[in-house]
Motif scaffolding. Structure first.
Motif, PDB file in Angstrom:
ATOM      1  N   THR A   1       0.830  -1.203   0.000  1.00 35.42           N
ATOM      2  CA  THR A   1       0.000   0.000   0.000  1.00 35.42           C
ATOM      3  C   THR A   1       0.865   1.254   0.000  1.00 35.42           C
ATOM      4  N   LEU A   2       1.818   1.317   0.908  1.00 35.38           N
ATOM      5  CA  LEU A   2       2.673   2.501   1.048  1.00 35.38           C
ATOM      6  C   LEU A   2       4.123   2.074   1.162  1.00 35.38           C
ATOM      7  N   PHE A   3       4.976   2.759   0.372  1.00 35.47           N
ATOM      8  CA  PHE A   3       6.421   2.536   0.412  1.00 35.47           C
ATOM      9  C   PHE A   3       7.122   3.829   0.805  1.00 35.47           C
ATOM     10  N   SER A   4       8.411   3.733   1.019  1.00 34.12           N
ATOM     11  CA  SER A   4       9.210   4.939   1.231  1.00 34.12           C
ATOM     12  C   SER A   4       9.215   5.756  -0.052  1.00 34.12           C
ATOM     13  N   HIS A   5       8.624   6.943  -0.001  1.00 27.50           N
ATOM     14  CA  HIS A   5       8.551   7.879  -1.124  1.00 27.50           C
ATOM     15  C   HIS A   5       7.800   7.320  -2.332  1.00 27.50           C
ATOM     16  N   SER A   6       6.931   6.358  -2.122  1.00 27.68           N
ATOM     17  CA  SER A   6       6.150   5.818  -3.223  1.00 27.68           C
ATOM     18  C   SER A   6       4.885   5.170  -2.684  1.00 27.68           C
ATOM     19  N   ILE A   7       4.046   4.691  -3.605  1.00 27.23           N
ATOM     20  CA  ILE A   7       2.826   3.975  -3.243  1.00 27.23           C
ATOM     21  C   ILE A   7       2.732   2.732  -4.115  1.00 27.23           C
ATOM     22  N   GLY A   8       1.790   1.865  -3.795  1.00 28.17           N
ATOM     23  CA  GLY A   8       1.641   0.629  -4.538  1.00 28.17           C
ATOM     24  C   GLY A   8       1.146   0.851  -5.956  1.00 28.17           C
ATOM     25  N   ARG A   9       1.480  -0.094  -6.820  1.00 27.60           N
ATOM     26  CA  ARG A   9       1.008  -0.044  -8.206  1.00 27.60           C
ATOM     27  C   ARG A   9      -0.496  -0.271  -8.247  1.00 27.60           C
ATOM     28  N   THR A  10      -1.121   0.369  -9.223  1.00 29.85           N
ATOM     29  CA  THR A  10      -2.553   0.141  -9.421  1.00 29.85           C
ATOM     30  C   THR A  10      -2.867  -0.258 -10.862  1.00 29.85           C
ATOM     31  N   ASP A  11      -1.824  -0.428 -11.681  1.00 24.02           N
ATOM     32  CA  ASP A  11      -2.022  -0.915 -13.055  1.00 24.02           C
ATOM     33  C   ASP A  11      -2.017  -2.437 -13.060  1.00 24.02           C
ATOM     34  N   VAL A  12      -2.781  -2.992 -12.150  1.00 25.24           N
ATOM     35  CA  VAL A  12      -2.901  -4.433 -11.960  1.00 25.24           C
ATOM     36  C   VAL A  12      -4.389  -4.757 -11.878  1.00 25.24           C
ATOM     37  N   PRO A  13      -4.777  -6.015 -12.116  1.00 28.67           N
ATOM     38  CA  PRO A  13      -6.201  -6.355 -12.036  1.00 28.67           C
ATOM     39  C   PRO A  13      -6.828  -5.934 -10.707  1.00 28.67           C
ATOM     40  N   LEU A  14      -7.941  -5.217 -10.809  1.00 26.79           N
ATOM     41  CA  LEU A  14      -8.744  -4.747  -9.677  1.00 26.79           C
ATOM     42  C   LEU A  14      -8.062  -3.639  -8.872  1.00 26.79           C
ATOM     43  N   GLY A  15      -6.959  -3.071  -9.378  1.00 22.18           N
ATOM     44  CA  GLY A  15      -6.304  -1.965  -8.692  1.00 22.18           C
ATOM     45  C   GLY A  15      -7.034  -0.648  -8.930  1.00 22.18           C
ATOM     46  N   SER A  16      -6.899   0.280  -8.002  1.00 21.76           N
ATOM     47  CA  SER A  16      -7.528   1.601  -8.122  1.00 21.76           C
ATOM     48  C   SER A  16      -6.675   2.627  -7.403  1.00 21.76           C
ATOM     49  N   GLN A  17      -6.121   3.589  -8.154  1.00 22.67           N
ATOM     50  CA  GLN A  17      -5.263   4.591  -7.524  1.00 22.67           C
ATOM     51  C   GLN A  17      -6.048   5.493  -6.589  1.00 22.67           C
ATOM     52  N   ASP A  18      -7.251   5.888  -6.983  1.00 20.30           N
ATOM     53  CA  ASP A  18      -8.052   6.748  -6.102  1.00 20.30           C
ATOM     54  C   ASP A  18      -8.328   6.044  -4.771  1.00 20.30           C
ATOM     55  N   THR A  19      -8.681   4.768  -4.840  1.00 18.52           N
ATOM     56  CA  THR A  19      -8.946   4.007  -3.617  1.00 18.52           C
ATOM     57  C   THR A  19      -7.682   3.877  -2.788  1.00 18.52           C
ATOM     58  N   LEU A  20      -6.557   3.636  -3.461  1.00 18.06           N
ATOM     59  CA  LEU A  20      -5.291   3.469  -2.756  1.00 18.06           C
ATOM     60  C   LEU A  20      -4.905   4.734  -2.003  1.00 18.06           C
TER      61      LEU A  20
END
Length: 205
Positions: free
Chosen positions: A148-167
């Motif tokens: 979900t959360l990384f150092s200076h980054s966030i998880g990918r959402t270009d994957v099946p069922l991913g959503s950047q807004d939700t993330l």
């Protein structure tokens, strides 16, 4: 937290973090995620004579569940990610050379769930976006954020069922609201703090 030890293993082709957390005195503990090439984790558990009570899987992608069947302990996963265990498209393994299907059947865990080891409790936060069933685990001043959360980054959402807004909503409402000194232990890469990500993460500021 002085009575708890945390051991980090970096495993597999995607350099996943696998965390072993245990009480120093009772040796009771748990494991976060089950990447491939988990033999060093198993050896550490045996060598330290740890009483690992359960595993918690932060989400159902293949690099976090690859060695789940090698562990005999019970495990927990959010219900929304249960289909990932057997669906190679959802768990991402179909895009690599070794499609993966897991036989082990985790127990469901959701927002507000509480797990315990020894005298300590772990609170479960549902943090969807990277996957629908992504969870983060709050233990005192530590949070295990999966992808979900990384150092200076966030998880990918270009994957099946991913959503950047939700993330982003999950991060802002569930993680960045924790005390600034909270240490964030992600699924990949170095640890960080809530304060650092509030101030410097380019996806969140």
């Amino acid at each position: 937290m002085q009575d708890i030890s945390l051991k980090t293993f970096v495993l597999g082709a995607l350099y996943n973090n696998c965390y072993v957390i245990f009480e120093k005195e009772s040796k009771k503990g748990f494991v976060v995620d089950a990447p491939s090439e988990s033999e060093p984790v198993q050896e550490f558990i045996r060598k330290e004579q740890l009483d690992i009570l359960f595993l918690v899987i932060t989400h159902g992608h293949f690099d976090h569940i690859a060695s789940l069947d090698a562990f005999t302990q019970k495990c927990y996963l959010h219900p929304a990610d249960m289909p990932f265990l057997e669906d190679m498209r959802l768990n991402g393994s179909s895009y690599f050379s070794a499609p993966l299907s897991v036989c082990k059947k985790p127990l469901p865990i959701d927002e507000g769930g509480v797990l315990s080891f020894g005298s300590h409790t772990i609170s479960v936060l549902h943090t969807p976006g990277h996957t629908p069933g992504s969870i983060s685990l709050l233990l005192g001043g530590w949070v295990f954020s999966g992808d979900t959360l990384f150092s200076h980054s966030i998880g990918r959402t270009d994957v099946p069922l991913g959503s950047q807004d939700t993330l982003v909503t999950s991060i802002k409402e569930k993680i960045l609201t924790l005390p600034p000194a909270t240490i964030v232990y992600p699924g990949h890469g170095p640890a960080t703090t809530v304060k650092k990500e509030q101030e410097t993460n380019p996806f969140l500021v």
